[in-house]
Scaffold this active site. Sequence first.
Site, PDB file in Angstrom:
ATOM      1  N   ARG B 232       0.859  -1.175   0.000  1.00  0.00           N
ATOM      2  CA  ARG B 232       0.000   0.000   0.000  1.00  0.00           C
ATOM      3  C   ARG B 232       0.902   1.234   0.000  1.00  0.00           C
ATOM      4  O   ARG B 232       1.967   1.231   0.634  1.00  0.00           O
ATOM      5  CB  ARG B 232      -0.907   0.025   1.246  1.00  0.00           C
ATOM      6  N   GLU B 261      -4.028   7.862  -4.809  1.00  0.00           N
ATOM      7  CA  GLU B 261      -4.318   7.164  -6.069  1.00  0.00           C
ATOM      8  C   GLU B 261      -5.624   7.693  -6.632  1.00  0.00           C
ATOM      9  O   GLU B 261      -6.567   7.879  -5.875  1.00  0.00           O
ATOM     10  CB  GLU B 261      -4.413   5.650  -5.818  1.00  0.00           C
ATOM     11  N   HIS B 280      -1.775   0.446  -9.601  1.00  0.00           N
ATOM     12  CA  HIS B 280      -2.415  -0.427  -8.610  1.00  0.00           C
ATOM     13  C   HIS B 280      -3.133  -1.596  -9.289  1.00  0.00           C
ATOM     14  O   HIS B 280      -4.349  -1.794  -9.122  1.00  0.00           O
ATOM     15  CB  HIS B 280      -3.377   0.353  -7.707  1.00  0.00           C
TER      16      HIS B 280
END
Lengths: 315, 315
Positions: B232, B261, B280
Amino acid sequence: MTTVLVYHDLPISKYLMNQRAGLTVRGVDTSEEALLALPDADVFVTNPSGWEDRFLAGLDRGDWVQATSSGYTAFPVETFRERGITFTNATGNYDAAVSEHVFALAFALSRGLPTFIDSQREHDWQREHGTALTDWTGKTMTIVGLGSIGNTIAERALAFGMDVYGTKRSPDDYEGVLADERVIASDDWRSVLPETDLLVLTVPLTPDTRGMVAAAAFDALPDSAVLVNVARGPIVDEAALVDALEAGDISGAGLDVFETEPLPPESPLWELEDVIITPHVGGRSAVFVERFADLFLDNYDRRRAEESLRNAIVE
Amino acid sequence: MTTVLVYHDLPISKYLMNQRAGLTVRGVDTSEEALLALPDADVFVTNPSGWEDRFLAGLDRGDWVQATSSGYTAFPVETFRERGITFTNATGNYDAAVSEHVFALAFALSRGLPTFIDSQREHDWQREHGTALTDWTGKTMTIVGLGSIGNTIAERALAFGMDVYGTKRSPDDYEGVLADERVIASDDWRSVLPETDLLVLTVPLTPDTRGMVAAAAFDALPDSAVLVNVARGPIVDEAALVDALEAGDISGAGLDVFETEPLPPESPLWELEDVIITPHVGGRSAVFVERFADLFLDNYDRRRAEESLRNAIVE
C-alpha cells in the site's frame, strides 16, 4: 610462469591481474597487437567476433584458447584438435542474465508494462488496462533447446508454477530439472505446440534450426501464445512471425534477436502491439566480467592441477 | 438448498452457477439490490469496497460472508464474531499475480526495458544501453511482510539464485520456504537493509507500517538498491522516496501503489529515471475469477462436510 593474452573490449584483463602468482596478464586492444603478442602467450582469451584464423600461427601445441562466449562456431575447433590446442568456452556464464531476460520479456507482456510505461510518459494513470493483465502460473512453457541456459529457464519456470516442456536432440542425454516425460526429442518439437502458452527459443543456430519456427508453428500454437526469442534471429521466419502477430495467430512476442541486426527502422515489428524489442542484449550483465574471471581462474587452477577443465570443447 | 448472493463487478456469479447441486447463485449489481436480496441468502460474496455496514441487518447467525479480497479491514470482523457469522477471505488468491508483478518490475529495471520500450517507439536500436544491464542472481532480496504473497515471492526469488530475507512480526510462527535465520522480526527489519539489493514491500497497511519506509531506510540501503512496492502506498514516505531517488541514495523503484491514487499528474515520480509506475494492478489477472471460484467451491464443499474452511477469519 604462464602468460595469458586477453583481446576483448570488456576489462577482463583487469579482473585477472594479480589473482594468481605465476600468472602474467596482458591485455590488447587491436588484432594487430594480439597477433604480435600471441607467440609469447600460453593462453589466449577472446570472443568469436575477435577471433581471426591468422592467430593460429601464434598458437603452439599445448596452448589454451578460452572463449568468452558460449557459441563457438567462429573458432576453428577441428584445427585446434589437430594441433593439440586446448579450447574451452563460457557456457553457463550467460545463464543468469539470459534466463532473467526471458522472464523480463514474458512478465512485461503479462503485466502490461509496455502500455504502463507509455502511459507513465503522459503522467496517465491507466488503471482500466488492468483488465488485460494475466499471469503465467499454471500455464505451459516450452523451451526449444535444453542446454545450460534452457535448463536454467526451466528451473525458474517450475518455481513460478508453470508446466514446462523442453526439447533436446537426444532426450536420453538430458540431466536436468525436468522429468523425463517433459523432455521432447527435437524432431517432435511441434507435438507440444497446441498446449504451449509460452514458447521460448534458446537453441543454437544450425542448418537444422534455421527457419524452424515458421507458419506451421504459429498455426499450431494457441492464439493466446507468446513467443520469446533470445537465441538467434534466423531461427524464426520473421515474415511469418509478422503475419502471425497481425492475424492474431499468436498474441505477443518478446524478441531480443532478429534476422537482420540492428533491426531495420522499416521493420513492421517495431510497431506491432504486444511486441517488445530489445537490441540483442539478453546476455549482457554488469557482473559478466566477474563471472568470466571466476570461470577462467577456476580453469587455470584445474589446468595447473592437471584436472579436466570446465566447458572443454577440445582438451 | 443454499443461496449465495454475489455483489461484485467481475462475473463471479457466472463461474459459480451450475457448479453444485443445491447451490443457487444470484448476482446483483447495486448495493440496493444486495440489501433487498440478503435476507434470503445464506452466503454473501463481496469485496471491501462493496461492503456496507447496513448489510449486517440482512445477515443471520450461521450465514457466511466470503470476501473476494485478501485485505479485510473494511469488514466488521468483531460484529461477525459476536453474531455467529462465518467470515472468510481470499488470501492466496492473489499470490501468483502479485508475485509475478514484483518480478516484472524488478526484471524490467535490471534488463533496461523502460529505455528499450522508449527506443522501440522511435524504431531505435539502442544497443549501447546494454552496458547498463545487470541481473539479480546472487543478489539479496528482503521481503517486508512474509504473508502468503511474501512467501510466494521468496520461493521464486530462491529459484532465481537470490539470497532472501523476510520479515515477520513473530518469526517463530513462520512456516515457509526460508530458513529460520533468514526470517527477521519486524522490529529488526532495518538491520538487513545495508545488505539488501532489492527491497520488496508486501506488508499490510497498519498503524505500525504506515510511513515505515522513510529517509532512515533509504540511507541504510546501498545506493544501488531498488524498491518494489506492491503493498500500500502510505507504507512509504513518498516525499522521502523522491528525495532518495533524486539524490541517488537508491537506484530505482517499481511502484504499483501510492499515497494518493490515482497518482496526481504533478507527482515528480512520473518523471524520475529508473522508476516504473503501474496503476495499482498488482493483483489483477484474467484468471482471478476462475481462482476465486475454485476457492469458493472448495469452501462450500468443506462447509457442507462440516470441515474447517480455508482462509477462515471467523468460523
